[in-house]
Design a protein around this motif. Structure first.
Motif, short mmCIF file in Angstrom:
data_model
loop_
_atom_site.label_atom_id
_atom_site.label_comp_id
_atom_site.label_asym_id
_atom_site.label_seq_id
_atom_site.Cartn_x
_atom_site.Cartn_y
_atom_site.Cartn_z
N HIS A 1 0.70 -6.97 3.99
CA HIS A 1 -0.45 -7.42 3.21
C HIS A 1 -1.28 -8.43 3.99
O HIS A 1 -2.51 -8.36 4.04
CB HIS A 1 0.03 -8.01 1.88
CG HIS A 1 -1.08 -8.30 0.92
ND1 HIS A 1 -1.86 -9.43 1.01
CD2 HIS A 1 -1.55 -7.60 -0.14
CE1 HIS A 1 -2.76 -9.43 0.04
NE2 HIS A 1 -2.60 -8.32 -0.67
N LEU B 1 -3.30 -6.77 6.71
CA LEU B 1 -4.46 -6.01 6.24
C LEU B 1 -5.53 -6.91 5.61
O LEU B 1 -6.70 -6.53 5.57
CB LEU B 1 -4.01 -4.98 5.20
CG LEU B 1 -3.30 -3.75 5.76
CD1 LEU B 1 -2.77 -2.90 4.63
CD2 LEU B 1 -4.23 -2.95 6.65
N SER C 1 -9.74 -6.54 5.23
CA SER C 1 -9.95 -5.98 3.89
C SER C 1 -11.40 -5.55 3.66
O SER C 1 -11.66 -4.63 2.88
CB SER C 1 -9.54 -6.99 2.82
OG SER C 1 -10.37 -8.13 2.91
N LEU D 1 -11.71 -2.07 4.67
CA LEU D 1 -11.10 -1.21 3.65
C LEU D 1 -12.06 -1.00 2.49
O LEU D 1 -12.19 0.10 1.96
CB LEU D 1 -9.80 -1.84 3.14
CG LEU D 1 -8.61 -1.86 4.10
CD1 LEU D 1 -7.45 -2.63 3.49
CD2 LEU D 1 -8.17 -0.44 4.43
N LEU E 1 -8.05 -3.70 -1.44
CA LEU E 1 -6.69 -4.18 -1.20
C LEU E 1 -6.19 -4.94 -2.41
O LEU E 1 -6.90 -5.78 -2.97
CB LEU E 1 -6.67 -5.08 0.04
CG LEU E 1 -5.29 -5.55 0.51
CD1 LEU E 1 -4.43 -4.37 0.92
CD2 LEU E 1 -5.42 -6.54 1.65
#
Lengths: 248, 336
Positions: free
Chosen positions: B151, B154, B158, B161, B168
């Motif tokens: 987590h 990432l 984010s 994403l 996320l």
């Protein structure tokens, strides 16, 4: 004392006999020496013949001695193994051989890039099994006698790729037939260039590439992991052969 | 920046840019500026560790011969059979126990990095690299990433994403209504020469973690680093800046690749190449290592090549590593 001496003579005779037998056993045709004679391979001496021999389709090899297969087996055991593996054998036969056949084009391209004209030879022109055996092969000289081809084909050198064992290697052995290893995709044989004047190897490379598909290999009916490995070994075998030949 | 450009495809670089903006980068980049409305929520438990492994390098079976059973003259054949059967049972049991031990070594530690070993997945072939050697090679990376969760990795990327339509989430709250949940379980694999890294992950869309509605497997390879003499120094420099950013980019790319394919399925459009597309073997050169993929070509552009393999896995590889340049669009063929 005399008896003891006689006993030693028998022992010595036995030892000598064993030594002779062992030497006789060793007196087989020596295996070819892997070699590359550098620039001599690509010397511009006219057209190079190219002969590639492959089976019609990949096959399932069940009794490879190098992987412990075939030992202690009779016809009955071999029949049982053949029956047990018939589905896998059918699948292996269905795998494409096209990528491996492309090695002929790739070798021809390599030689032409080196400035050597290439003449591709058919089975009617050269079939390795039909060539006579050379009287004195020694690892540097080819086991088959290629010399008659010089006049017959009008060539100085012949590049040969012979890969009779392609497909999947799944060795079985024993009186109670059992697998002695997991199946592995494989390509095996040899590639070499012969001087047709002297019958000596200018280049020799043994080909034996095996890749396993892991513990989850048994995935009928399409065996994707094993099939993937098959296409991988084809490329590896081609890469290794071409890269070995290409070096000066 | 130039170095980064040479290392990663554009899509991956975009993620990387966010990741390199140091911690908190997600807040530095206005997420709403270019973000598309989220179409799925990427749920990553903050406790989910990174799993690192070194690639297994297989050796041919020639060195792992097993003798076949043969009867010896003068010995009762039934006694030999009995001994053979007992030996086979014991050998199989030992082999299974060894395999289980090896697999159990890939164990994540608490909220941190799992150690990995090179596993022998080929049954009869022996391990090429002893487990201790593999763990030794990975130890510096494990240490430097200690305390970093998936987590956390990432979170830096984010915003990328979000641009890809992924939000996320740590899974502690109920996702926004109507948005399917996306879950990943990535495993990071170092190539044997450590010059390239790949991320292998199952991607599940919808449903629960244990029972997703649709799932697939994705592998993303990084462009190999070939300019550094000391590859571990390259990855570990500046608190593993290059390693962290590459990993974040690869995981993000894998998630995006998976969700796009799975959403295509939900729209009744089969993902990947049309049915009947001929299969072929794709060859890539990742530094000194070769990668061979058999399957159908899904997409090839100047940045990446996407292949659906025989093993039902979608694989993304940098286009620059493709050896058969003729498969790329004409404008891309000079590169690589």
């Amino acid at each position: 004392m005399t008896q003891r001496g006689t006993g030693f003579r028998w022992l010595a005779a036995l030892g000598a006999f064993g030594t002779v037998m062992a030497l006789a056993g060793c007196a087989t045709v020596p295996p070819p020496v892997e070699q590359h004679r550098g620039q001599a391979v690509f010397e511009r001496l006219g057209t190079v013949g190219l002969r590639v021999e492959l089976p019609d389709a990949p096959g399932l090899t069940l009794f490879d001695g190098e992987r412990g297969g075939g030992g202690g087996m009779g016809l009955l055991q071999q029949g049982i193994v053949l029956a047990m593996t018939s589905r896998l054998a059918d699948h292996v036969k269905s795998l494409s051989l096209g990528e491996l056949r492309a090695i002929e084009d790739e070798l021809a391209g390599l030689l032409e890039r080196k400035g050597l004209p290439v003449r591709r030879l058919s089975a009617a022109e050269v079939t390795l099994d039909k060539l006579p055996r050379h009287p004195a092969p020694d690892g540097q000289v080819a086991a088959r006698d290629f010399r008659p081809l010089k006049a017959q084909l009008g060539l100085q050198r012949l590049l040969v790729v012979s890969l009779p064992q392609v497909g999947v290697n799944y060795p079985f052995g024993g009186f109670v037939p059992m697998a002695t290893g997991d199946p592995m995709a494989w390509v095996a044989g040899e590639a070499y260039m012969v001087d047709l004047q002297s019958n000596q190897y200018l280049w020799y490379r043994k080909v034996r590439v095996l890749r396993g598909a892991g513990k989850d290999w048994d995935q009928p009916p399409s065996w994707p992991a094993l099939s993937t490995r098959w296409f991988e070994v084809v490329e590896i075998a081609k890469d290794q052969t071409l890269e070995h030949l290409a070096r000066d | 920046m130039e170095r980064m450009r040479t290392l990663l495809p554009t899509t991956t670089r975009r993620v990387l840019l966010c990741a390199l903006a140091l911690p908190g980068s997600a807040t530095l980049v206005p997420a709403t500026a270019a973000a598309a409305p989220p179409t799925a929520v990427l749920i990553v438990d903050p406790a989910q560790p990174l799993r690192i492994q070194r690639q297994f390098v297989e050796r041919t079976a020639d060195a792992s011969l097993q003798g076949s059973a043969q009867f010896q003259a003068g010995v009762n054949p039934w006694a030999q059979l009995l001994v053979y059967a007992l030996a086979s049972v014991v050998a199989n049991k030992t082999s299974r126990a060894l395999a289980e031990t090896a697999e159990e070594l890939v164990v994540p530690t608490e909220q941190a990095v799992g150690s990995g070993v090179a596993l022998d997945a080929t049954g009869s072939t022996r391990k090429v690299q002893r487990a201790e050697d593999a763990a030794q090679a990975l130890r510096p990376y494990v240490e430097v990433l200690s305390g970093t969760s998936l987590h956390g990795l990432l979170a830096a990327g984010s915003s990328e994403l979000q641009r890809a339509g992924l939000q996320l989430d740590d899974g502690r709250q109920v996702p926004p209504r109507g948005l399917p949940a996306l879950r990943i379980a990535p495993r990071i694999v170092f190539a044997a020469d450590q010059r390239s890294i790949s991320v292998e992950t199952a991607v599940g869309l919808g449903g629960s973690a244990d029972n997703p509605e649709r799932a697939m497997r994705v592998i993303v390879h990084s462009l190999p680093e070939t300019t550094s003499l000391d590859i571990s120094e390259h990855w570990l420099r500046d608190d593993a800046r290059a390693l962290r950013s590459t990993l974040a980019a690869l995981v993000a790319t894998a998630a995006r690749t998976g969700v796009l394919a799975l959403q295509a399925v939900s729209q009744a459009t089969p993902p990947g190449a049309p049915a009947g597309t001929p299969q072929q073997t794709f060859r890539f050169r990742l530094a000194a290592e070769n990668l061979y993929l058999r399957g159908t070509l899904v997409e090839a552009d100047c940045e990446q090549v996407v292949v659906d393999t025989l093993l039902a896995t979608r694989v993304v590889v940098p286009a620059a590593t493709l050896r058969d340049r003729g498969l790329l669009p004409a404008r891309c063929r000079s590169a690589g």
